[in-house]
Scaffold this active site. Structure first.
Site, PDB file in Angstrom:
ATOM      1  N   LYS A  58      -2.036  -1.622  -3.874  1.00 19.99           N
ATOM      2  CA  LYS A  58      -2.938  -0.470  -3.828  1.00 19.99           C
ATOM      3  C   LYS A  58      -2.147   0.825  -3.872  1.00 19.99           C
ATOM      4  O   LYS A  58      -1.190   0.938  -3.114  1.00 19.99           O
ATOM      5  CB  LYS A  58      -3.760  -0.557  -2.534  1.00 19.99           C
ATOM      6  CG  LYS A  58      -4.625   0.638  -2.238  1.00 19.99           C
ATOM      7  CD  LYS A  58      -5.145   0.567  -0.835  1.00 19.99           C
ATOM      8  CE  LYS A  58      -5.890   1.864  -0.565  1.00 19.99           C
ATOM      9  NZ  LYS A  58      -6.261   2.036   0.795  1.00 19.99           N
ATOM     10  N   LYS A  84       0.860  -1.189   0.000  1.00 18.58           N
ATOM     11  CA  LYS A  84       0.000   0.000   0.000  1.00 18.58           C
ATOM     12  C   LYS A  84       0.893   1.233   0.000  1.00 18.58           C
ATOM     13  O   LYS A  84       1.646   1.459   0.946  1.00 18.58           O
ATOM     14  CB  LYS A  84      -0.907  -0.004   1.225  1.00 18.58           C
ATOM     15  CG  LYS A  84      -1.753   1.258   1.344  1.00 18.58           C
ATOM     16  CD  LYS A  84      -2.744   1.170   2.491  1.00 18.58           C
ATOM     17  CE  LYS A  84      -3.468   2.485   2.663  1.00 18.58           C
ATOM     18  NZ  LYS A  84      -4.479   2.419   3.729  1.00 18.58           N
TER      19      LYS A  84
HETATM   20  C1  PBG Z   1      -7.703   3.489   5.529  1.00 18.01           C
HETATM   21  C2  PBG Z   1      -7.901   3.276   4.078  1.00 18.01           C
HETATM   22  C3  PBG Z   1      -7.660   4.167   3.030  1.00 18.01           C
HETATM   23  C4  PBG Z   1      -8.084   3.535   1.865  1.00 18.01           C
HETATM   24  C5  PBG Z   1      -8.531   2.275   2.226  1.00 18.01           C
HETATM   25  N1  PBG Z   1      -8.398   2.113   3.590  1.00 18.01           N
HETATM   26  C6  PBG Z   1      -7.160   5.560   3.063  1.00 18.01           C
HETATM   27  C7  PBG Z   1      -5.802   5.851   3.490  1.00 18.01           C
HETATM   28  O1  PBG Z   1      -4.992   4.978   3.768  1.00 18.01           O
HETATM   29  O2  PBG Z   1      -5.508   7.043   3.591  1.00 18.01           O
HETATM   30  C8  PBG Z   1      -8.080   4.156   0.489  1.00 18.01           C
HETATM   31  C9  PBG Z   1      -9.183   3.689  -0.411  1.00 18.01           C
HETATM   32  C10 PBG Z   1      -9.494   4.593  -1.563  1.00 18.01           C
HETATM   33  O3  PBG Z   1      -8.852   5.644  -1.792  1.00 18.01           O
HETATM   34  O4  PBG Z   1     -10.417   4.234  -2.296  1.00 18.01           O
HETATM   35  N2  PBG Z   1      -6.456   3.135   6.009  1.00 18.01           N
HETATM   36 ZN    ZN Z   2      -6.166   4.010   8.082  1.00 18.78          ZN
END
Ligand code: PBG
Ligand code: ZN
Length: 331
Positions: A252, A199
């Site tokens: 992601k 991520k």
């Molecule tokens: C929370 C989370 C996020 C996303 C999924 N879970 C946001 C982040 O990490 O700031 C992003 C999903 C999206 O942008 O569609 N940790």
């Molecule tokens: Zn988070």
């Protein structure tokens, strides 16, 4: 041998739709689509998410209304996010309170849609008063040890409430192992773990933070999400999560990180998910609105690209549309 040029008549291989389908590598089925769903705190709510046109925060009492048309079209799986309005504190206490939206949502969905696969995002950012994905020390630094204990408690509560899969998105070190141990301790060994392993710290999460009301109140997430250029670190994180017991791993965002999807695919033997995130959703939507691209062909092309790169599971806000479009795409 003569030095005659050999002509390869590639056109002969894709002039007919059956021949085109023979060239396709990896079809996509409805089972592979996951629809992210935001559950509001007010049970009767249907709140528009301005930054994500056509997406809503649904109250628990209206989940049925939200999902019946999609299940009819072949929806098999959802990823749940709770969106509390108040009730945020330093310990993310509301994340696993008995009346928190995700737990109430799991109970309703298990009963009403027994065939639907229920995945829950596991993170603290929507529940902490500072909006970070971790618990913090008094000096503002991440308290990794306390964070993974808290994440494990939340994952246990969601599994007990009916989640088939828990999906930690926080990026704390060793959280997959901590969650796995907690699940085993509570006889929840059938609950699977899908780790947000690779991520990246991405600008494409912007619209989501409005949707989930989870933007950090200070600083950013660069201390715990991966630097966008960090290819080897991404693979290290994937290896670590699998060794700690992840059943599925994720890359992601999706589109800007297709090379990582292929790298991971070539390396591991567990199914690989990709998350086409909120910013990718919005970008395609607005480009189509402006007349720059055709939405349907562009979205399908993106998903085919992700499949070709090696993804097995597609988490996408375009799932409702793809459930209509999929049968025609396969060429
Ligand atoms: C929370 C989370 C996020 C996303 C999924 N879970 C946001 C982040 O990490 O700031 C992003 C999903 C999206 O942008 O569609 N940790
Ligand atoms: Zn988070």
């Amino acid at each position: 041998m003569s030095n005659k040029i050999i002509y390869h008549h590639l056109h002969a291989e894709y002039g007919h739709d059956v021949l085109r389908s023979w060239q396709a590598e990896g079809n996509i089925s409805k089972n592979q689509l996951v629809y992210p769903l935001f559950i509001a705190e007010t049970p009767t709510a249907k709140e528009e998410i301005t930054a994500m046109p056509n997406q809503f925060r649904w109250g628990v009492d209206r989940l049925e209304e939200a999902l019946v048309p999609l299940v009819k079209k072949g929806l098999r799986s959802v990823l749940l996010f709770g969106v509390p309005t108040g009730k945020k504190d330093s310990q993310a206490s509301f994340a696993d309170a008995p009346d928190t939206p995700v737990i109430k949502g799991l109970q309703v969905l298990r009963k009403r849609f027994p065939d639907l696969l229920l995945i829950t995002d596991i993170c603290l950012c929507a529940y902490t008063n500072h909006g970070h994905c971790a618990l913090l020390h008094e000096n503002g630094l991440i308290n990794n040890k306390a964070s993974i204990q808290r994440l494990a408690d939340i994952a246990t509560a969601y599994a007990q409430a009916g989640a088939h899969v828990v999906a930690p998105s926080d990026m704390m070190d060793s959280r997959v192992g901590a969650i796995k141990m907690a699940l085993l301790k509570h006889d929840l060994e059938r609950t699977a773990i899908m780790s947000y392993s690779a991520k990246f710290a991405s600008s494409f999460y912007g619209p989501f933070r409005e949707a989930a009301q989870s933007a950090p109140s200070f600083g950013d997430r660069k201390a715990y999400q991966l630097p966008p250029s960090a290819r080897k670190l991404a693979l290290t994180a994937v290896d670590r999560d699998i060794s700690e017991g992840a059943n599925f791993v994720m890359v992601k965002p999706a589109g800007p990180y297709m090379d990582i999807i292929r790298d991971v695919k070539n390396r591991i033997h567990v199914p690989l998910a990709c998350y086409q995130v909120s910013g990718e959703y919005a970008m395609l939507h607005h480009a189509a609105r402006a007349g720059a691209i055709d939405l349907k062909t562009a979205v399908i092309e993106c998903i085919i690209g992700l499949r070709r790169a090696g993804a097995d599971i597609f988490i996408t806000y375009y799932t409702p549309e793809l459930l209509d479009w999929l049968k025609k795409y396969t060429e």
